[in-house]
Design a protein around this motif. Structure first.
Motif, PDB file in Angstrom:
ATOM      1  N   ILE A 310       0.849  -1.206   0.000  1.00 34.96           N
ATOM      2  CA  ILE A 310       0.000   0.000   0.000  1.00 34.96           C
ATOM      3  C   ILE A 310       0.872   1.239   0.000  1.00 34.96           C
ATOM      4  N   TRP A 311       1.932   1.226   0.797  1.00 32.18           N
ATOM      5  CA  TRP A 311       2.822   2.376   0.824  1.00 32.18           C
ATOM      6  C   TRP A 311       3.442   2.632  -0.547  1.00 32.18           C
ATOM      7  N   GLU A 312       3.907   1.587  -1.203  1.00 35.28           N
ATOM      8  CA  GLU A 312       4.532   1.762  -2.519  1.00 35.28           C
ATOM      9  C   GLU A 312       3.556   2.367  -3.523  1.00 35.28           C
ATOM     10  N   ALA A 313       2.312   1.949  -3.463  1.00 34.19           N
ATOM     11  CA  ALA A 313       1.311   2.511  -4.371  1.00 34.19           C
ATOM     12  C   ALA A 313       1.064   3.981  -4.052  1.00 34.19           C
ATOM     13  N   CYS A 314       0.976   4.309  -2.757  1.00 31.90           N
ATOM     14  CA  CYS A 314       0.790   5.715  -2.359  1.00 31.90           C
ATOM     15  C   CYS A 314       1.989   6.557  -2.812  1.00 31.90           C
ATOM     16  N   TYR A 315       3.169   6.006  -2.638  1.00 32.98           N
ATOM     17  CA  TYR A 315       4.396   6.719  -3.005  1.00 32.98           C
ATOM     18  C   TYR A 315       4.419   7.018  -4.499  1.00 32.98           C
ATOM     19  N   ALA A 316       4.095   5.997  -5.283  1.00 27.03           N
ATOM     20  CA  ALA A 316       4.098   6.178  -6.738  1.00 27.03           C
ATOM     21  C   ALA A 316       3.018   7.161  -7.179  1.00 27.03           C
ATOM     22  N   GLN A 317       1.841   7.043  -6.600  1.00 30.25           N
ATOM     23  CA  GLN A 317       0.750   7.919  -6.997  1.00 30.25           C
ATOM     24  C   GLN A 317       1.010   9.363  -6.593  1.00 30.25           C
ATOM     25  N   SER A 318       1.631   9.558  -5.438  1.00 31.77           N
ATOM     26  CA  SER A 318       1.987  10.906  -5.011  1.00 31.77           C
ATOM     27  C   SER A 318       2.954  11.548  -5.998  1.00 31.77           C
ATOM     28  N   GLY A 319       3.922  10.757  -6.472  1.00 29.79           N
ATOM     29  CA  GLY A 319       4.839  11.291  -7.480  1.00 29.79           C
ATOM     30  C   GLY A 319       4.131  11.659  -8.762  1.00 29.79           C
ATOM     31  N   LYS A 320       3.156  10.867  -9.137  1.00 28.02           N
ATOM     32  CA  LYS A 320       2.389  11.146 -10.343  1.00 28.02           C
ATOM     33  C   LYS A 320       1.552  12.412 -10.204  1.00 28.02           C
ATOM     34  N   LEU A 321       0.924  12.574  -9.024  1.00 31.79           N
ATOM     35  CA  LEU A 321       0.010  13.700  -8.807  1.00 31.79           C
ATOM     36  C   LEU A 321       0.707  14.949  -8.274  1.00 31.79           C
ATOM     37  N   GLY A 322       1.893  14.766  -7.717  1.00 33.11           N
ATOM     38  CA  GLY A 322       2.610  15.901  -7.135  1.00 33.11           C
ATOM     39  C   GLY A 322       2.292  16.160  -5.680  1.00 33.11           C
ATOM     40  N   VAL A 323       1.413  15.357  -5.077  1.00 37.18           N
ATOM     41  CA  VAL A 323       1.059  15.540  -3.672  1.00 37.18           C
ATOM     42  C   VAL A 323       0.304  14.306  -3.194  1.00 37.18           C
ATOM     43  N   PHE A 324       0.456  13.975  -1.915  1.00 33.81           N
ATOM     44  CA  PHE A 324      -0.415  13.022  -1.245  1.00 33.81           C
ATOM     45  C   PHE A 324      -1.470  13.877  -0.550  1.00 33.81           C
ATOM     46  N   GLY A 325      -2.613  14.026  -1.168  1.00 29.55           N
ATOM     47  CA  GLY A 325      -3.587  15.044  -0.771  1.00 29.55           C
ATOM     48  C   GLY A 325      -4.495  14.638   0.358  1.00 29.55           C
ATOM     49  N   HIS A 326      -3.937  14.175   1.458  1.00 32.20           N
ATOM     50  CA  HIS A 326      -4.740  13.764   2.611  1.00 32.20           C
ATOM     51  C   HIS A 326      -4.007  14.146   3.877  1.00 32.20           C
ATOM     52  N   GLY A 327      -4.722  14.565   4.901  1.00 34.89           N
ATOM     53  CA  GLY A 327      -4.091  14.882   6.179  1.00 34.89           C
ATOM     54  C   GLY A 327      -5.002  15.697   7.056  1.00 34.89           C
ATOM     55  N   PHE A 328      -4.645  15.794   8.326  1.00 29.58           N
ATOM     56  CA  PHE A 328      -5.396  16.563   9.313  1.00 29.58           C
ATOM     57  C   PHE A 328      -4.458  17.537  10.017  1.00 29.58           C
ATOM     58  N   THR A 329      -4.986  18.680  10.393  1.00 32.04           N
ATOM     59  CA  THR A 329      -4.177  19.673  11.107  1.00 32.04           C
ATOM     60  C   THR A 329      -3.431  19.044  12.273  1.00 32.04           C
TER      61      THR A 329
END
Length: 466
Positions: A310-329
């Motif tokens: 799952i991490w590898e997929a997130c890592y690759a997709q973040s590179g593709k999109l330019g951001v991992f667009g999830h998070g909380f303050t």
């Protein structure tokens, strides 16, 4: 006695509460009539109300205050951290030491190999994140149709729009327009409630596994992203799975390439006698959600662990999109993370797993003491979890009508006697703080017996209104 009007003075904190607050999971009209039990402080396994009356907190607050109240070391570490770095975030290439240390600590504790940790603030948010990651993961793999999420009837995974859809309880769906599309629910693993006449636990487990596979095939395996399960269902009534259940479920998930998410929000951090409840059942999850006991409930913090795929997929997709667009303050808030680290230290220093294993037989024997009570259909539990399913007819397993009425009666009789337990509809539940002594457990059990007898007397007469 249990149906009296409120006599709270108009200028008290209890009276002001009625005008100011909306209380979760509460009958708002009853609350407006009666007001709250106003708790002002805690000490060990006890909480104390505004009048100075002490109660054993027999459900650890909301299954969370594992180390009891008044742990000065947790207060001290929070104070030190407030002075040093009271708040910071993890966005946009920023970080802080406590979040890093806590993530490393959790990965080292993981029951199966895990790669990364994402922090949030509640179990709802951790499970919500797991849902989003299941979708993100499949998009990264070029499988945009593989998005449906399977929960279980009776399961509880949170109360956000997504995690609330995953939750399998009608009371959390009604008139909130939940569940959303993409969310499916398979059988509740309660052998007592749903087993067929003469059906063994093994046969029941096999039937539920077959039903799950049939659901997957009907929907199309190419559309199913993830299956979520608590090792033991908590808020849905303390449902202990039948023998062999997960041994049959897990191969089906692997067969159809479906992510397995284990919700450890209640079962984690020693509640079942292992650090993670999934260890009791040999679970091999792809993601693990946790909260509550992570900080002993002292500060809001939750975490989601994910495996390398799952991490590898997130890592690759973040590179593709330019951001991992999830998070909380407040993801990995430095004060909450500091308290969580100290909580993990205390679990080790108190040998909390040994303590739970040593006293769990006492609690479970106490739970079974009332298996033959006229009001109890089933007495069940494991570790430091216990429950009594209340029924109108034991032989026929007939529930009470209206639902929840009798559960509230028993809960209030316990409270009058100085023990706070929680009625989940007509299931009375207990989850004592993990630091409870034998005397604490014996007192909880004694009060349950008194409350059951008092409720039976209520139901035999005319004083049964709540």
């Amino acid at each position: 006695m249990l149906d009296h009007p409120s006599t709270v003075p108009a200028n008290s904190d209890s009276a002001r509460d009625r005008a100011a607050l909306i209380h979760p999971m509460t009958d708002l009209q009853r609350h407006d009539r009666e007001g709250p039990l106003l708790i002002t402080r805690g000490d060990g396994v006890h909480v104390i109300d505004e009048d100075g009356k002490s109660y054993i907190e027999g459900v650890s607050g909301l299954w969370s205050v594992s180390l009891g109240f008044g742990q000065t070391r947790l207060a001290a570490v929070a104070h030190r951290q407030m002075l040093e770095l009271p708040s910071y975030h993890l966005f946009r290439h920023k970080s802080h030491p406590n979040a890093i240390r806590l993530a490393e600590r959790l990965l080292a504790m993981a029951p199966v190999p895990m790669s990364k940790v994402f922090f949030a603030n509640s179990g709802s948010e951790a499970n919500d994140t797991a849902i989003k990651l299941a979708w993100y993961y499949n998009n990264a793999l070029g499988r945009p149709e593989k998005k449906k999420i399977i929960g279980r009837i009776g399961g509880y995974h949170g109360i956000t729009v997504a995690s609330g859809s995953l939750t399998g309880l009608a009371r959390n769906h009604a008139d909130f327009d939940l569940p959303l599309p993409r969310f499916l629910h398979t059988d509740c693993p309660s052998h007592w409630k749903y087993g067929l006449p003469g059906e063994s636990e093994a046969a029941f487990a096999a039937r539920l596994a077959a039903n799950l596979e049939a659901l997957i095939l009907t929907e199309g395996p190419e559309t199913i992203a993830a299956f979520f399960a608590e090792p033991v269902i908590g808020s849905g009534g303390v449902i202990v799975p039948p023998a062999g259940y997960f041994d049959l479920i897990q191969p089906i998930l692997r067969k159809y390439d479906i992510l397995f998410v284990v919700d450890e929000v209640i079962c984690g951090f020693g509640r079942l006698g292992e650090m993670f409840g999934g260890e009791v059942y040999g679970l091999k999850p792809d993601m693990i959600a946790m909260a509550k006991g992570l900080s002993s409930g002292y500060l809001p913090i939750s975490a989601l662990m994910m495996n390398e795929a799952i991490w590898e997929a997130c890592y690759a997709q973040s590179g593709k999109l330019g951001v991992f667009g999830h998070g909380f303050t407040y993801s990995g808030h430095p004060v909450a993370a500091a308290v969580a680290l100290e909580t993990l230290d205390l679990y080790e220093e108190y040998a909390i797993l040994d303590h739970v294993r040593g006293l769990a037989p006492l609690l479970q024997a106490g739970v079974q003491r009332f298996a033959d009570h006229p009001l109890v259909g089933e007495a069940r539990g494991i570790g430091f979890l216990g429950a009594w399913e209340l029924v109108a007819d034991k032989a026929a397993k007939t529930p009470f009508a209206p639902p929840g009425h009798v559960g509230l009666l028993v809960e209030r009789h316990c409270q009058e006697r100085g023990v706070i337990l929680r009625a989940l509809g007509d299931v009375l539940s207990t989850a004592p703080p993990l630091v409870s002594t034998a005397a604490d457990i014996e007192r909880i059990i004694d009060v349950v017996g008194e409350a059951l007898d008092a409720t039976l007397e209520d139901l035999s007469g005319s004083a049964h209104k709540v």
